[in-house]
Design an enzyme around this catalytic site. Structure first.
Site, PDB file in Angstrom:
ATOM      1  N   LYS A 115       6.595   0.016  -1.398  1.00 60.80           N
ATOM      2  CA  LYS A 115       6.267   0.024  -2.838  1.00 60.80           C
ATOM      3  C   LYS A 115       7.032   1.122  -3.577  1.00 60.80           C
ATOM      4  CE  LYS A 115       1.855   0.843  -1.983  1.00 60.80           C
ATOM      5  NZ  LYS A 115       1.848   0.958  -0.513  1.00 60.80           N
ATOM      6  N   ARG A 145      -6.595  -0.722  -6.162  1.00 62.39           N
ATOM      7  CA  ARG A 145      -6.760  -0.777  -4.712  1.00 62.39           C
ATOM      8  C   ARG A 145      -8.139  -1.247  -4.304  1.00 62.39           C
ATOM      9  NH1 ARG A 145      -2.786   3.234  -3.219  1.00 62.39           N
ATOM     10  NH2 ARG A 145      -2.881   3.808  -1.044  1.00 62.39           N
ATOM     11  N   ARG A 152       9.389   9.009   7.477  1.00 61.72           N
ATOM     12  CA  ARG A 152       9.596   9.208   6.023  1.00 61.72           C
ATOM     13  C   ARG A 152       9.710  10.679   5.652  1.00 61.72           C
ATOM     14  NH1 ARG A 152       5.624   6.500   1.824  1.00 61.72           N
ATOM     15  NH2 ARG A 152       4.053   7.420   3.174  1.00 61.72           N
ATOM     16  N   ARG A 207       4.826  13.991   4.215  1.00 58.92           N
ATOM     17  CA  ARG A 207       3.481  13.955   3.646  1.00 58.92           C
ATOM     18  C   ARG A 207       2.443  14.286   4.713  1.00 58.92           C
ATOM     19  NH1 ARG A 207       3.008   8.455   0.200  1.00 58.92           N
ATOM     20  NH2 ARG A 207       0.951   8.466   1.175  1.00 58.92           N
ATOM     21  N   ARG A 258      -5.841   4.747   6.845  1.00 57.46           N
ATOM     22  CA  ARG A 258      -5.252   4.184   5.621  1.00 57.46           C
ATOM     23  C   ARG A 258      -5.127   2.665   5.753  1.00 57.46           C
ATOM     24  NH1 ARG A 258      -0.043   7.738   5.479  1.00 57.46           N
ATOM     25  NH2 ARG A 258       0.597   6.505   3.670  1.00 57.46           N
TER      26      ARG A 258
HETATM   27  P1  AP5 Z   1       7.652   3.717   0.919  1.00 58.62           P
HETATM   28  O1  AP5 Z   1       8.354   2.879  -0.100  1.00 58.62           O
HETATM   29  O2  AP5 Z   1       7.565   5.173   0.650  1.00 58.62           O
HETATM   30  O3  AP5 Z   1       6.196   3.116   1.219  1.00 58.62           O
HETATM   31  P2  AP5 Z   1       4.962   2.844   0.244  1.00 58.62           P
HETATM   32  O4  AP5 Z   1       4.682   1.385   0.228  1.00 58.62           O
HETATM   33  O5  AP5 Z   1       5.170   3.498  -1.085  1.00 58.62           O
HETATM   34  O6  AP5 Z   1       3.824   3.523   1.116  1.00 58.62           O
HETATM   35  P3  AP5 Z   1       2.831   4.744   0.848  1.00 58.62           P
HETATM   36  O7  AP5 Z   1       2.566   5.365   2.159  1.00 58.62           O
HETATM   37  O8  AP5 Z   1       3.308   5.624  -0.265  1.00 58.62           O
HETATM   38  O9  AP5 Z   1       1.579   3.945   0.364  1.00 58.62           O
HETATM   39  P4  AP5 Z   1       0.119   4.382   0.398  1.00 58.62           P
HETATM   40  O10 AP5 Z   1      -0.466   3.253  -0.347  1.00 58.62           O
HETATM   41  O11 AP5 Z   1      -0.454   4.658   1.712  1.00 58.62           O
HETATM   42  O12 AP5 Z   1       0.145   5.813  -0.309  1.00 58.62           O
HETATM   43  P5  AP5 Z   1      -0.193   6.297  -1.793  1.00 58.62           P
HETATM   44  O13 AP5 Z   1       0.704   7.407  -2.104  1.00 58.62           O
HETATM   45  O14 AP5 Z   1      -0.266   5.148  -2.719  1.00 58.62           O
HETATM   46  O15 AP5 Z   1       8.369   3.459   2.341  1.00 58.62           O
HETATM   47  C1  AP5 Z   1       7.942   4.108   3.510  1.00 58.62           C
HETATM   48  C2  AP5 Z   1       9.153   4.517   4.368  1.00 58.62           C
HETATM   49  O16 AP5 Z   1       9.836   3.357   4.829  1.00 58.62           O
HETATM   50  C3  AP5 Z   1      10.198   5.353   3.636  1.00 58.62           C
HETATM   51  O17 AP5 Z   1      10.694   6.326   4.499  1.00 58.62           O
HETATM   52  C4  AP5 Z   1      11.293   4.343   3.257  1.00 58.62           C
HETATM   53  O18 AP5 Z   1      12.572   4.962   3.219  1.00 58.62           O
HETATM   54  C5  AP5 Z   1      11.190   3.328   4.364  1.00 58.62           C
HETATM   55  N1  AP5 Z   1      11.428   1.949   3.904  1.00 58.62           N
HETATM   56  C6  AP5 Z   1      11.036   1.380   2.725  1.00 58.62           C
HETATM   57  N2  AP5 Z   1      11.388   0.080   2.654  1.00 58.62           N
HETATM   58  C7  AP5 Z   1      12.038  -0.180   3.836  1.00 58.62           C
HETATM   59  C8  AP5 Z   1      12.634  -1.381   4.384  1.00 58.62           C
HETATM   60  N3  AP5 Z   1      12.650  -2.536   3.712  1.00 58.62           N
HETATM   61  N4  AP5 Z   1      13.178  -1.299   5.635  1.00 58.62           N
HETATM   62  C9  AP5 Z   1      13.161  -0.121   6.344  1.00 58.62           C
HETATM   63  N5  AP5 Z   1      12.602   1.043   5.866  1.00 58.62           N
HETATM   64  C10 AP5 Z   1      12.049   0.994   4.630  1.00 58.62           C
HETATM   65  O19 AP5 Z   1      -1.701   6.848  -1.629  1.00 58.62           O
HETATM   66  C11 AP5 Z   1      -1.988   8.008  -0.881  1.00 58.62           C
HETATM   67  C12 AP5 Z   1      -3.483   8.305  -0.928  1.00 58.62           C
HETATM   68  O20 AP5 Z   1      -3.893   8.551  -2.300  1.00 58.62           O
HETATM   69  C13 AP5 Z   1      -4.405   7.173  -0.473  1.00 58.62           C
HETATM   70  O21 AP5 Z   1      -4.583   7.192   0.926  1.00 58.62           O
HETATM   71  C14 AP5 Z   1      -5.703   7.504  -1.235  1.00 58.62           C
HETATM   72  O22 AP5 Z   1      -6.414   8.556  -0.618  1.00 58.62           O
HETATM   73  C15 AP5 Z   1      -5.177   8.003  -2.575  1.00 58.62           C
HETATM   74  N6  AP5 Z   1      -5.033   6.923  -3.569  1.00 58.62           N
HETATM   75  C16 AP5 Z   1      -3.867   6.517  -4.160  1.00 58.62           C
HETATM   76  N7  AP5 Z   1      -4.110   5.503  -5.032  1.00 58.62           N
HETATM   77  C17 AP5 Z   1      -5.449   5.269  -4.995  1.00 58.62           C
HETATM   78  C18 AP5 Z   1      -6.283   4.333  -5.657  1.00 58.62           C
HETATM   79  N8  AP5 Z   1      -5.792   3.440  -6.533  1.00 58.62           N
HETATM   80  N9  AP5 Z   1      -7.616   4.363  -5.369  1.00 58.62           N
HETATM   81  C19 AP5 Z   1      -8.121   5.260  -4.496  1.00 58.62           C
HETATM   82  N10 AP5 Z   1      -7.378   6.165  -3.827  1.00 58.62           N
HETATM   83  C20 AP5 Z   1      -6.046   6.171  -4.072  1.00 58.62           C
HETATM   84 ZN    ZN Z   2       4.241   5.166  -2.072  1.00 57.18          ZN
END
Ligand code: AP5
Ligand code: ZN
Length: 214
Positions: free
Chosen positions: A13, A88, A127, A160, A171
């Site tokens: 994402k 979410r 990452r 992270r 997660r």
């Molecule tokens: P990347 O694009 O960074 O992955 P992502 O989908 O953004 O994953 P996240 O880990 O950021 O999602 P998340 O939902 O767990 O975390 P968030 O920050 O939202 O890609 C990952 C890696 O793979 C990178 O190294 C990239 O280079 C590589 N990559 C990407 N695409 C690739 C491909 N096609 N092929 C190969 N490699 C690839 O949330 C964190 C925390 O915040 C949550 O756990 C929760 O506690 C809180 N939170 C956030 N939003 C909410 C909400 N709405 N409600 C409640 N709590 C929330």
């Molecule tokens: Zn992300």
């Protein structure tokens, strides 16, 4: 365009968002990035959110709905936005609909980053991020020019705190229990497009572009 990106941790994402953002001049609202900024600045919001985030659990609906409500008032979001990591839970999706109804708008497309859980540990543990810009690298799939250093600013990259195999398990559990129902919620409205998020980055970008121009 008003877009929602849904997918498990590591599905891509945050990697695809800047590309879509630049192409369509949208604002990118990532609740995870906003929460991490609040945690590192030790704001009241950050202090409330930290414990759940460290454990890989979701932060309360009220907190995140409040952040999004505030962020969407920015003038740069008027033309459209990308919501990355929000909604979410079904409650968050309902609150978002209420907010948009008041403005007479709605979500145009939901991009579902469909991917098998087994691929995600390698994505997450490899990452590296540049915190101030949100640029994301991967030791194997998207390495920086110099190891541990941001290509653009030369500043150090960090990992992270929640990117460990243990926290990833919680997660993923939160994703399957609380977030997958959100995909059904939007599927009933007929706005979901499914992506093959296990493909290489460029192929996923091409799929996104196809969906957004169709
Ligand atoms: P990347 O694009 O960074 O992955 P992502 O989908 O953004 O994953 P996240 O880990 O950021 O999602 P998340 O939902 O767990 O975390 P968030 O920050 O939202 O890609 C990952 C890696 O793979 C990178 O190294 C990239 O280079 C590589 N990559 C990407 N695409 C690739 C491909 N096609 N092929 C190969 N490699 C690839 O949330 C964190 C925390 O915040 C949550 O756990 C929760 O506690 C809180 N939170 C956030 N939003 C909410 C909400 N709405 N409600 C409640 N709590 C929330
Ligand atoms: Zn992300």
């Amino acid at each position: 365009k008003r877009l929602v990106l849904i997918g498990p941790p590591g599905s891509g994402k945050g990697t695809q968002s800047p590309i879509i953002k630049d192409e369509y001049c949208l604002c990118h609202l990532a609740t995870g990035d906003m929460l991490r900024a609040a945690v590192s600045a030790k704001t009241p919001l950050g202090i409330k959110a930290k414990e759940a985030m460290d454990k890989g659990e979701l932060v309360s609906d009220d907190l995140v709905v409040g952040i999004i409500d505030e962020a969407m008032k920015k003038p740069s979001c008027e033309k459209g936005f990308i919501l990355d990591g929000f909604p979410r839970t079904v409650v968050q999706a309902q609150k978002l609909d209420e907010m948009l109804q008041k403005q007479g708008t709605k979500i145009d497309k939901v991009l579902n980053f469909a991917i098998d859980d087994s691929i995600l540990e390698e994505r997450i543990t490899g990452r590296w991020i540049h915190p101030s810009s949100g640029r994301t690298y991967h030791t194997k799939f998207a390495p920086p020019k110099v190891q541990g250093v941001d290509d653009v600013t030369g500043e150090p990259l960090i990992q992270r705190k929640d990117d460990t195999p243990e926290v990833l398990k919680s997660r993923l559990e939160a994703f399957h229990k609380q977030t997958e129902p959100v995909i059904d919620y939007y599927a009933k409205k007929g706005v979901v497009a499914e992506l093959h998020a296990e493909k290489p980055q460029k192929d996923v970008t091409a799929e996104v572009q196809k969906v957004l121009t169709s």
